[in-house]
Design a protein around this motif. Structure first.
Motif, mmCIF file in Angstrom:
data_model
loop_
_atom_site.group_PDB
_atom_site.id
_atom_site.type_symbol
_atom_site.label_atom_id
_atom_site.label_comp_id
_atom_site.label_asym_id
_atom_site.label_seq_id
_atom_site.Cartn_x
_atom_site.Cartn_y
_atom_site.Cartn_z
ATOM 1 N N PHE A 94 0.821 -1.209 0.000
ATOM 2 C CA PHE A 94 0.000 0.000 0.000
ATOM 3 C C PHE A 94 0.856 1.260 0.000
ATOM 4 O O PHE A 94 0.579 2.215 -0.747
ATOM 5 C CB PHE A 94 -0.960 -0.026 1.192
ATOM 6 C CG PHE A 94 -1.805 -1.253 1.215
ATOM 7 C CD1 PHE A 94 -2.951 -1.351 0.440
ATOM 8 C CD2 PHE A 94 -1.441 -2.370 1.975
ATOM 9 C CE1 PHE A 94 -3.718 -2.500 0.422
ATOM 10 C CE2 PHE A 94 -2.205 -3.521 1.970
ATOM 11 C CZ PHE A 94 -3.333 -3.585 1.189
ATOM 12 N N LYS A 95 1.895 1.283 0.800
ATOM 13 C CA LYS A 95 2.783 2.449 0.849
ATOM 14 C C LYS A 95 3.448 2.666 -0.506
ATOM 15 O O LYS A 95 3.519 3.804 -0.994
ATOM 16 C CB LYS A 95 3.852 2.246 1.932
ATOM 17 C CG LYS A 95 4.792 3.430 2.120
ATOM 18 C CD LYS A 95 5.741 3.174 3.284
ATOM 19 C CE LYS A 95 6.584 4.408 3.593
ATOM 20 N NZ LYS A 95 7.510 4.765 2.494
ATOM 21 N N GLU A 109 -7.245 5.204 -3.440
ATOM 22 C CA GLU A 109 -8.001 4.675 -2.305
ATOM 23 C C GLU A 109 -8.096 3.159 -2.420
ATOM 24 O O GLU A 109 -8.215 2.615 -3.516
ATOM 25 C CB GLU A 109 -9.404 5.278 -2.271
ATOM 26 C CG GLU A 109 -9.408 6.789 -2.116
ATOM 27 C CD GLU A 109 -10.795 7.401 -2.183
ATOM 28 O OE1 GLU A 109 -10.933 8.589 -1.859
ATOM 29 O OE2 GLU A 109 -11.750 6.689 -2.555
ATOM 30 N N HIS A 110 -8.056 2.485 -1.270
ATOM 31 C CA HIS A 110 -8.117 1.024 -1.239
ATOM 32 C C HIS A 110 -9.382 0.587 -0.486
ATOM 33 O O HIS A 110 -9.715 1.154 0.564
ATOM 34 C CB HIS A 110 -6.885 0.454 -0.532
ATOM 35 C CG HIS A 110 -5.591 0.883 -1.149
ATOM 36 N ND1 HIS A 110 -4.994 0.193 -2.182
ATOM 37 C CD2 HIS A 110 -4.777 1.942 -0.886
ATOM 38 C CE1 HIS A 110 -3.872 0.797 -2.521
ATOM 39 N NE2 HIS A 110 -3.720 1.873 -1.758
ATOM 40 N N GLU A 129 -5.135 0.219 6.232
ATOM 41 C CA GLU A 129 -4.738 0.643 4.892
ATOM 42 C C GLU A 129 -5.950 0.966 4.007
ATOM 43 O O GLU A 129 -5.791 1.586 2.953
ATOM 44 C CB GLU A 129 -3.905 -0.446 4.198
ATOM 45 C CG GLU A 129 -2.647 -0.860 4.940
ATOM 46 C CD GLU A 129 -1.547 0.202 4.888
ATOM 47 O OE1 GLU A 129 -1.728 1.241 4.211
ATOM 48 O OE2 GLU A 129 -0.524 -0.005 5.542
ATOM 49 N N PHE A 130 -7.140 0.579 4.450
ATOM 50 C CA PHE A 130 -8.321 0.682 3.594
ATOM 51 C C PHE A 130 -9.213 1.847 3.991
ATOM 52 O O PHE A 130 -9.441 2.099 5.181
ATOM 53 C CB PHE A 130 -9.111 -0.624 3.648
ATOM 54 C CG PHE A 130 -8.281 -1.812 3.232
ATOM 55 C CD1 PHE A 130 -8.058 -2.067 1.889
ATOM 56 C CD2 PHE A 130 -7.679 -2.618 4.175
ATOM 57 C CE1 PHE A 130 -7.265 -3.134 1.502
ATOM 58 C CE2 PHE A 130 -6.884 -3.679 3.803
ATOM 59 C CZ PHE A 130 -6.668 -3.940 2.454
ATOM 60 N N LYS A 131 -9.727 2.535 2.974
ATOM 61 C CA LYS A 131 -10.676 3.617 3.257
ATOM 62 C C LYS A 131 -11.974 3.050 3.797
ATOM 63 O O LYS A 131 -12.608 3.639 4.675
ATOM 64 C CB LYS A 131 -10.941 4.429 1.983
ATOM 65 C CG LYS A 131 -11.943 5.556 2.223
ATOM 66 C CD LYS A 131 -12.010 6.534 1.086
ATOM 67 C CE LYS A 131 -12.973 7.671 1.449
ATOM 68 N NZ LYS A 131 -13.068 8.676 0.375
ATOM 69 N N LEU A 250 2.644 -7.864 -10.897
ATOM 70 C CA LEU A 250 1.433 -7.182 -10.456
ATOM 71 C C LEU A 250 1.705 -5.713 -10.172
ATOM 72 O O LEU A 250 0.938 -4.836 -10.605
ATOM 73 C CB LEU A 250 0.860 -7.863 -9.211
ATOM 74 C CG LEU A 250 -0.382 -7.218 -8.599
ATOM 75 C CD1 LEU A 250 -1.525 -7.163 -9.612
ATOM 76 C CD2 LEU A 250 -0.824 -7.986 -7.346
ATOM 77 N N GLU A 251 2.783 -5.425 -9.467
ATOM 78 C CA GLU A 251 3.091 -4.027 -9.174
ATOM 79 C C GLU A 251 3.357 -3.247 -10.457
ATOM 80 O O GLU A 251 2.864 -2.117 -10.624
ATOM 81 C CB GLU A 251 4.304 -3.921 -8.254
ATOM 82 C CG GLU A 251 4.590 -2.466 -7.867
ATOM 83 C CD GLU A 251 5.859 -2.302 -7.059
ATOM 84 O OE1 GLU A 251 5.750 -2.112 -5.839
ATOM 85 O OE2 GLU A 251 6.957 -2.351 -7.650
#
Length: 272
Positions: A94-95, A109-110, A129-131, A250-251
């Motif tokens: 996430f970072k 946003e996650h 990490e999630f909104k 994936l990244e």
């Protein structure tokens, strides 16, 4: 001041971010049951009573906890989420992608949309990490013990949360709000990315893909066939390994998608 684009990455959880079903790390072992035994009981309950499979597993959780003298409190379920194991790179994912998105004029946003237990998810080390996290929840009695489902999120109901994210309507008690036509969306479907692991994610994958967003099927090492079938069936845009490490396929894919969104939004701005 630059106009920043909102992009949402929506994730399934079990076998997408976590390597197994969230109940398998602590809840099921604490019942002295095997995974196969627990899920077989859920399946049998569903067949016997003609019940939705998601409602069935919630009922079995309540019954089995009671039978084993376990108080099924919110705190207990939170604790069951602390020892979950994730695919490689998830805890730093996430970072990394947030920083990349920010450099490309994007507010990233996650979101989690899961048929699992929100209370277990709340105990996860990546919960913050999630909104927003959407999942099944229990109602609790005066002693704080679960006795009835409060919210269920089954495979097809998952899609409503994509519309909620699109419109920025997070109040689950207001069904009218999510159905209202609005001019300014919080995040356009074209700027949504859905990441899931398989068959149960098809409704969300299909919806996002048909509305111009990006659907990605992820698979663990050695289990590529199911993901490739989704790709061949035109259910997803991409199928990649469940590897969230820096420099992974994936990244790199997510970075290319984010760069593409940045460029497409610039072109739209020039047309206005």
């Amino acid at each position: 001041m630059d106009k920043r684009t909102v992009v949402a990455i929506c994730y399934d959880f079990d076998k997408t971010l976590a390597v197994n079903d969230m109940q398998s790390f602590a809840f099921i072992p604490n019942l002295n049951m095997g995974e196969a035994e627990f899920w077989k009981e859920c399946e049998q309950f569903s067949k016997t009573h003609g019940t939705d499979s998601t409602l069935s597993y919630l009922k079995v959780m309540i019954d089995e906890a009671k039978a084993h003298g376990i108080k099924l409190t919110k705190e207990y379920l939170n604790h069951c989420g602390k020892g979950m194991k994730f695919f490689e790179g998830v805890t730093t994912w996430f970072k990394r992608v947030n920083e990349f998105a920010s450099d490309h004029n994007i507010n990233l946003e996650h979101y989690i949309i899961s048929s699992g237990n929100k209370e277990i998810l709340e105990g996860s080390p990546i919960y913050d990490e999630f909104k927003q996290v959407y999942g099944c929840e229990f109602l609790y009695d005066d002693e704080g013990v679960a006795y009835w489902p409060k919210t269920i999120v089954n495979y097809t109901l998952k899609t409503q949360y994509l519309f909620r994210i699109c419109k920025g309507t997070t109040d689950l008690t207001n069904d009218e709000q999510v159905n209202q036509r609005i001019e300014k969306k919080h995040v356009e479907f074209r700027n949504m990315i859905y990441i899931g692991d398989g068959i149960t994610d098809i409704p969300c994958m299909t919806l996002v893909k048909e509305k111009g967003g990006t659907a990605i099927s992820v698979y663990p090492k050695g289990k590529k066939d199911k993901a490739l079938q989704l790709l061949q069936d035109n259910r997803v845009n991409y199928a990649v390994k469940s590897d969230f490490k820096s420099g992974s396929e994936l990244e790199n894919l997510i970075k290319i998608i984010l760069e593409s969104i940045e460029l497409q939004e610039k072109l739209r701005d020039m047309q206005e």
